[in-house]
Design an enzyme around this catalytic site. Structure first.
Site, PDB file in Angstrom:
ATOM      1  N   GLY A  67       0.780  -1.228   0.000  1.00 44.93           N
ATOM      2  CA  GLY A  67       0.000   0.000   0.000  1.00 44.93           C
ATOM      3  C   GLY A  67       0.814   1.282   0.000  1.00 44.93           C
ATOM      4  O   GLY A  67       1.787   1.430  -0.744  1.00 44.93           O
TER       5      GLY A  67
ATOM      6  N   TYR B 136     -10.260  11.699   9.357  1.00 43.66           N
ATOM      7  CA  TYR B 136     -11.193  11.586  10.480  1.00 43.66           C
ATOM      8  C   TYR B 136     -10.486  11.513  11.829  1.00 43.66           C
ATOM      9  O   TYR B 136     -11.142  11.437  12.863  1.00 43.66           O
ATOM     10  CB  TYR B 136     -12.168  10.418  10.296  1.00 43.66           C
ATOM     11  CG  TYR B 136     -11.564   9.033  10.189  1.00 43.66           C
ATOM     12  CD1 TYR B 136     -11.021   8.385  11.294  1.00 43.66           C
ATOM     13  CD2 TYR B 136     -11.601   8.352   8.979  1.00 43.66           C
ATOM     14  CE1 TYR B 136     -10.499   7.111  11.203  1.00 43.66           C
ATOM     15  CE2 TYR B 136     -11.073   7.070   8.875  1.00 43.66           C
ATOM     16  CZ  TYR B 136     -10.529   6.447   9.981  1.00 43.66           C
ATOM     17  OH  TYR B 136     -10.006   5.181   9.882  1.00 43.66           O
TER      18      TYR B 136
END
Length: 301
Positions: free
Chosen positions: A65, A165
């Protein structure tokens, strides 16, 4: 002071096919919004060659990733990279790939964990699993590396990858939101305390980026991708290469006066969700004309 830039050539948008007609149509996703063509990702290495020559980069979660993308970019810029993760076989494969591509050695030594769940279904073990990886893992590595560097009288740049977030909080990922907020507080605190030792601490808050590890746990069916893109003003998801370029800059000597910063990189998603009236972008021209007529007729308060 403000700076405004724009391309010399005009992009034509085919809104029915949701794509841009230009010299490059390499980046295309069925769920992208028409405006995505104005924000095509440039994943070429941004910094000059050799920017990390004679430097060591230690990347946790470097096997897959975003971590893998950052490792490849730093290695291409001359860094000797050390990657750490929980899966040795994945690390070996990544190390081999990057070494072959860049000619630089990658030593096997990003770690994050998350999943969606209603908070009432979370067990103590589930909470502990996420916070141990995201907050405690980051803290333990940061403190140990920092202590060793202080002894050796060497400065360093630390970079944490959190999420948008971490700032706002979010339901259904409460352990992750709490842990990442803790990581941000730690980085800001250490930027103040350890600056005297030549250490910088910064944070990147990425918006949604499609990686196998993250999306397999956060959007396993793929049903939420379209709605995610729909709230991003840039009209598309981010890419690992884009994050890697920002990470390389923040860790480089070009950013020597940047410390304690939390940089949001999300195509405008956060501000799009935060604005009270941002959903008015769905109003058509005809509806605006009707609304304006009604507003003009309103008298007094």
């Amino acid at each position: 002071m403000a700076i405004y830039t724009w391309p010399e050539t005009r992009h034509k948008i085919d809104r029915k096919r949701k794509k841009v007609i230009s010299n490059s149509t390499r980046f295309f996703c069925e769920n992208n919004l028409p405006q995505a063509g104005f924000y095509r990702p440039n994943e070429g290495v941004m910094l000059p060659p050799g920017s990390f020559k004679n430097k060591v980069a230690f990347i946790t979660g470097g096997g897959t990733g975003l971590g893998k993308g950052m490792t490849g970019t730093l290695s291409a810029l001359g860094a000797k990279c050390v990657i750490a993760s929980r899966n040795v076989e994945v690390l070996k494969q990544t190390a081999g790939e990057i070494s072959n591509q860049t000619g630089n050695e990658v030593v096997i030594n990003n770690a994050a964990g998350n999943f969606i769940s209603p908070s009432e279904k979370l067990s103590a073990n589930a909470w502990r699993t996420i916070t141990d990886i995201v907050l405690n893992g980051t803290a333990f590595v940061t403190l140990e590396v920092g202590k060793q560097l202080i002894k050796a009288e060497k400065g360093a740049a630390f970079l944490a990858i959190t999420t948008i977030y971490a700032e706002s909080g979010s339901g259904f990922v409460v352990p992750s939101a709490s842990a990442k907020a803790g990581v941000e507080a730690m980085c800001k605190s250490l930027a103040a305390e350890w600056g005297r030792y030549g250490m910088r601490f910064n944070v990147i808050q990425p918006g949604p980026i499609r990686t196998k590890g993250a999306f397999s746990r956060l959007d396993p069916t793929g049903m939420f991708e379209k709605s995610m893109i729909g709230r991003i003003p840039a009209g598309r998801l981010g890419t690992a290469g884009e994050i890697a370029n920002l990470a390389a800059y923040l860790c480089s000597d070009y950013a020597s006066w940047v410390s304690g910063a939390i940089i949001r990189m999300d195509g405008g998603e956060y501000v799009s969700m935060a604005g009270e009236f941002n959903d008015l972008r769905k109003v058509t021209k005809e509806q605006w004309a009707m609304l304006e007529s009604m507003i003009r007729k309103t008298k007094g308060s």
